[in-house]
Motif scaffolding. Structure first.
Motif, short mmCIF file in Angstrom:
data_model
loop_
_atom_site.label_atom_id
_atom_site.label_comp_id
_atom_site.label_asym_id
_atom_site.label_seq_id
_atom_site.Cartn_x
_atom_site.Cartn_y
_atom_site.Cartn_z
N ALA A 169 -12.82 -23.92 -22.04
CA ALA A 169 -14.12 -23.45 -22.24
C ALA A 169 -14.97 -22.75 -20.74
CB ALA A 169 -14.93 -23.52 -23.31
N GLU A 170 -15.67 -21.93 -21.20
CA GLU A 170 -17.19 -22.23 -19.68
C GLU A 170 -18.80 -22.22 -19.91
OE1 GLU A 170 -18.21 -18.47 -18.24
OE2 GLU A 170 -15.84 -17.65 -18.11
N GLY A 171 -18.65 -23.22 -18.62
CA GLY A 171 -19.98 -24.69 -19.64
C GLY A 171 -20.26 -25.45 -18.53
N ARG A 172 -21.08 -25.72 -19.16
CA ARG A 172 -21.70 -26.83 -18.27
C ARG A 172 -21.05 -28.28 -18.10
NH1 ARG A 172 -26.77 -29.61 -17.21
NH2 ARG A 172 -26.59 -30.43 -15.76
N LEU A 173 -20.43 -28.67 -17.06
CA LEU A 173 -18.96 -29.31 -16.13
C LEU A 173 -19.65 -30.52 -16.48
CD1 LEU A 173 -16.80 -27.13 -14.44
CD2 LEU A 173 -17.06 -28.05 -16.81
N ALA B 214 -20.51 -15.09 -37.40
CA ALA B 214 -21.10 -16.61 -37.49
C ALA B 214 -19.93 -17.51 -37.76
CB ALA B 214 -21.80 -15.87 -38.21
N LEU B 215 -18.75 -17.35 -36.96
CA LEU B 215 -18.00 -18.48 -36.76
C LEU B 215 -18.12 -19.22 -35.78
CD1 LEU B 215 -14.61 -15.85 -38.16
CD2 LEU B 215 -16.05 -17.54 -39.13
N ASP B 216 -16.82 -20.35 -35.34
CA ASP B 216 -16.89 -20.97 -34.76
C ASP B 216 -15.74 -20.67 -33.54
OD1 ASP B 216 -18.37 -23.28 -35.92
OD2 ASP B 216 -16.92 -24.18 -36.42
N ASP B 217 -15.93 -20.50 -32.62
CA ASP B 217 -15.45 -20.47 -31.22
C ASP B 217 -13.34 -20.12 -31.77
OD1 ASP B 217 -17.16 -18.66 -29.95
OD2 ASP B 217 -17.86 -20.42 -28.27
N VAL B 218 -12.60 -19.48 -31.16
CA VAL B 218 -11.41 -19.91 -31.43
C VAL B 218 -11.39 -20.54 -29.86
CG1 VAL B 218 -9.14 -19.22 -31.27
CG2 VAL B 218 -11.20 -17.98 -32.78
N ALA B 219 -9.98 -21.66 -29.74
CA ALA B 219 -10.13 -22.19 -28.73
C ALA B 219 -9.43 -21.86 -27.57
CB ALA B 219 -9.62 -23.79 -28.73
N GLY B 220 -9.67 -21.17 -26.52
CA GLY B 220 -8.24 -20.64 -25.52
C GLY B 220 -9.05 -19.08 -25.83
N ALA B 221 -9.28 -18.68 -26.21
CA ALA B 221 -10.04 -16.56 -27.05
C ALA B 221 -10.65 -17.07 -25.85
CB ALA B 221 -10.08 -16.22 -27.97
N ASP C 36 -14.50 -27.76 -27.81
CA ASP C 36 -14.88 -27.78 -29.11
C ASP C 36 -13.47 -28.07 -29.62
OD1 ASP C 36 -16.79 -28.33 -31.45
OD2 ASP C 36 -15.54 -27.71 -32.48
N PRO C 37 -13.82 -30.24 -29.71
CA PRO C 37 -12.83 -30.23 -30.81
C PRO C 37 -12.40 -29.82 -32.11
CG PRO C 37 -14.08 -32.05 -29.89
CD PRO C 37 -14.87 -30.73 -29.42
N ALA C 38 -13.09 -29.50 -33.06
CA ALA C 38 -12.33 -29.05 -34.03
C ALA C 38 -11.50 -27.19 -34.20
CB ALA C 38 -14.12 -28.13 -34.49
N ALA C 39 -11.87 -26.74 -33.05
CA ALA C 39 -11.13 -25.47 -32.41
C ALA C 39 -10.08 -25.55 -31.96
CB ALA C 39 -11.25 -24.79 -31.53
N ILE C 40 -9.90 -26.85 -31.49
CA ILE C 40 -8.56 -27.41 -31.05
C ILE C 40 -7.27 -27.82 -32.07
CG2 ILE C 40 -6.80 -29.06 -29.06
CD1 ILE C 40 -9.67 -29.91 -27.34
N VAL C 41 -8.48 -29.09 -32.72
CA VAL C 41 -7.40 -28.96 -34.12
C VAL C 41 -6.65 -27.98 -34.71
CG1 VAL C 41 -7.25 -29.75 -36.43
CG2 VAL C 41 -8.32 -31.59 -34.78
N GLU C 42 -7.34 -26.76 -34.82
CA GLU C 42 -7.02 -25.44 -35.54
C GLU C 42 -5.83 -24.82 -34.87
OE1 GLU C 42 -7.87 -24.19 -38.48
OE2 GLU C 42 -9.35 -25.43 -38.65
N VAL C 43 -6.12 -24.43 -33.23
CA VAL C 43 -4.52 -24.25 -33.18
C VAL C 43 -3.24 -25.16 -33.26
CG1 VAL C 43 -3.75 -24.31 -30.38
CG2 VAL C 43 -6.39 -24.09 -30.75
N ALA D 141 -3.35 -17.27 -34.09
CA ALA D 141 -1.96 -16.87 -34.51
C ALA D 141 -1.70 -17.17 -32.77
CB ALA D 141 -1.51 -15.31 -35.40
N ALA D 142 -1.90 -15.43 -32.31
CA ALA D 142 -2.04 -15.28 -31.42
C ALA D 142 -1.34 -15.54 -29.69
CB ALA D 142 -2.08 -13.86 -30.46
N LEU D 143 -2.93 -16.87 -30.08
CA LEU D 143 -2.83 -17.78 -29.17
C LEU D 143 -1.84 -18.82 -29.34
CD1 LEU D 143 -6.66 -18.50 -29.30
CD2 LEU D 143 -5.02 -18.22 -27.00
N SER D 144 -1.71 -19.86 -30.45
CA SER D 144 -0.53 -20.18 -31.38
C SER D 144 0.95 -19.64 -30.31
CB SER D 144 -1.08 -20.54 -32.56
OG SER D 144 0.28 -19.64 -33.24
N ARG D 145 0.95 -18.40 -30.51
CA ARG D 145 2.69 -17.83 -30.14
C ARG D 145 2.60 -17.54 -28.13
NH1 ARG D 145 3.90 -14.62 -36.05
NH2 ARG D 145 5.59 -14.07 -33.90
N GLY D 146 1.52 -18.46 -27.91
CA GLY D 146 1.63 -17.92 -26.04
C GLY D 146 0.86 -17.26 -25.53
N ALA D 147 0.03 -16.29 -26.70
CA ALA D 147 -0.91 -15.27 -25.71
C ALA D 147 -1.51 -15.71 -25.55
CB ALA D 147 -0.53 -14.07 -26.70
#
Length: 419
Positions: free
Chosen positions: A155-159, A251-258, A171-178, A235-241
């Motif tokens: 993600a982009e943001g404060r390092l 109003a949904l949590d970000d999709v990790a990696g998108a 976000d950890p929750a978004a990683i779990v969803e992947v 689904a696309a991320l889980s298939r490598g896209a």
């Protein structure tokens, strides 16, 4: 929040942790997985233990924690852990860990586990922007993806310190969803050297519902929650896209990696999608885009008077037909364009009749027809539909999760993508 209700099966999950400041966020990943009833084994590197101690990992997972291949050597952990896992998550994955994994090193328990794993492997990188963009890291990520691993875009943001940019752990929750997406889809490769079917592809997904302003406080909109578009992105991320998600009023949590581009109106969504489609292999228009907008915008709030018959008349004009435009002006040979049609039947035609007419008029390759109503389609966790193709074929997807519909659609897209 526990996801046990939506993820019934218990899995054996290995959580690898490498030595970055984001290691503390992996604690939330362990907690969520354990609370959801999964068997979690944490395998940190020695450097990771400088950030979060062994006792913390053991307490959260309920499992012993080791870093070296000579601990409990009679159990051959450097082979057994990877062999027995259903999923390996590396959170965070530092530049050093990615380099060691790409080169096939086996100099600690984590890298040995990665070599012996025959299950899906997900890396969630976290590092400074310069490290992520370095040619060596870029090459290592490409190598791992080519071998079948899922490397989530950071993600982009404060390092750390005052730095900001791309390289932040999602976000950890978004990683779990992947991870759950891969486990429950059953479509990830389970052997090294076989890349997922969307690896190396860039896909664009629109989601949500546009809003067309009437005045500073009112708008014309619709009931789309964006859940189906977000399911398509996961689904696309889980298939490598590589995924660009154009989200309209969601109003949904970000999709990790998108890469998420947020928009409001139909005009803004059109510009964002056309821009992202310039190098896309497939574009899926899942957003509910307004067909009409007010002809004029009122700079001040429209007032209600005391006269009960004094109601304003709102003139409407057509918005751009984004799906037809994308279909007619494909910027890449073999680009796949997919539309969604939220339809209701009427006296003159059925839902599918309307869908087939729309497919013909828009010129897209595939069209997903949803029958919508008060209790179906919008704002629901489930969906169903019929996937129509321009050759006259149709595939019915029964009522189920929006993830199931997403994977069914990506199956059709993969069949049509050029080699």
């Amino acid at each position: 929040m526990s996801r046990a209700a939506g993820h019934q099966a218990a899995f054996r999950i290995v959580l690898g942790v490498s030595g970055g400041i984001a290691a503390y966020k992996a604690c939330e990943v362990v907690r969520t997985l354990a609370e959801d009833g999964h068997d979690v084994r944490v395998v940190p590197t020695d450097a990771a233990l400088r950030f979060v101690g062994e006792a913390t990992w053991a307490a959260l997972s309920g499992q012993p924690v080791h870093t070296g291949v000579f601990d409990d050597v009679h159990e051959v952990p450097h082979v057994a852990i990877g062999q027995q896992a259903d999923l390996v998550l590396v959170v965070p994955a530092t530049a050093d860990l990615l380099a060691r994994a790409a080169s096939g090193r086996a100099d600690d328990l984590l890298t040995s586990t990665l070599l012996t794993a025959r299950c899906p492997v997900i890396y969630a990188p976290a590092m400074h922007t310069e490290m992520w963009e370095h040619p060596a890291t870029v090459a290592n990520v490409e190598t791992l993806r080519a071998r079948g691993a899922i490397v989530i875009e950071p993600a982009e943001g404060r390092l750390t310190g005052a730095d900001s940019g791309k390289g932040r752990l999602p976000d950890p929750a978004a990683i779990v969803e992947v991870g759950y997406e891969i486990l429950h889809s059953g479509r990830a490769p389970r052997s090294p050297g076989r890349a997922p079917d969307l690896a190396g592809r860039h896909v664009v997904v629109s989601a949500g519902g546009t809003r067309e302003a009437l005045d500073p406080v009112r708008f014309l909109g619709n009931r789309s929650s964006g859940r189906q578009g977000y399911a398509l992105a996961r689904a696309a991320l889980s298939r490598g896209a590589q995924v660009t998600l154009v989200a309209a009023n969601v109003a949904l949590d970000d999709v990790a990696g998108a890469k998420t581009v947020r928009v409001g109106s139909a005009a803004e969504l059109r510009d964002a999608v056309v821009d992202a489609a310039a190098d896309a292999d497939a574009v899926v228009m899942a957003a509910a885009v307004a067909d009409f907008r007010p002809r004029g915008y009122r700079d001040a709030k429209i007032k209600k008077t005391s006269d009960p018959d004094d109601a304003p008349v709102i003139e409407l004009e057509r918005t751009a037909d984004i799906l037809a435009e994308l279909s007619a002006n494909r910027v890449r040979a073999g680009q796949i364009i997919v539309g969604f049609a939220a339809e209701t039947g009427d006296a003159g035609a059925s839902v599918l009749d309307h869908g087939r007419a729309k497919l013909a008029s828009k010129g897209c390759d595939l069209l997903v027809v949803n029958e919508v109503g008060a209790d179906r389609g919008f704002e629901s966790e489930q969906n169903q539909g019929v996937i129509l193709d321009h050759d006259g074929g149709s595939t019915e997807v029964p009522r189920g999760s929006k993830s199931a519909l997403a994977h069914a659609l990506w199956d059709h897209v993969v069949e049509r993508l050029p080699a």
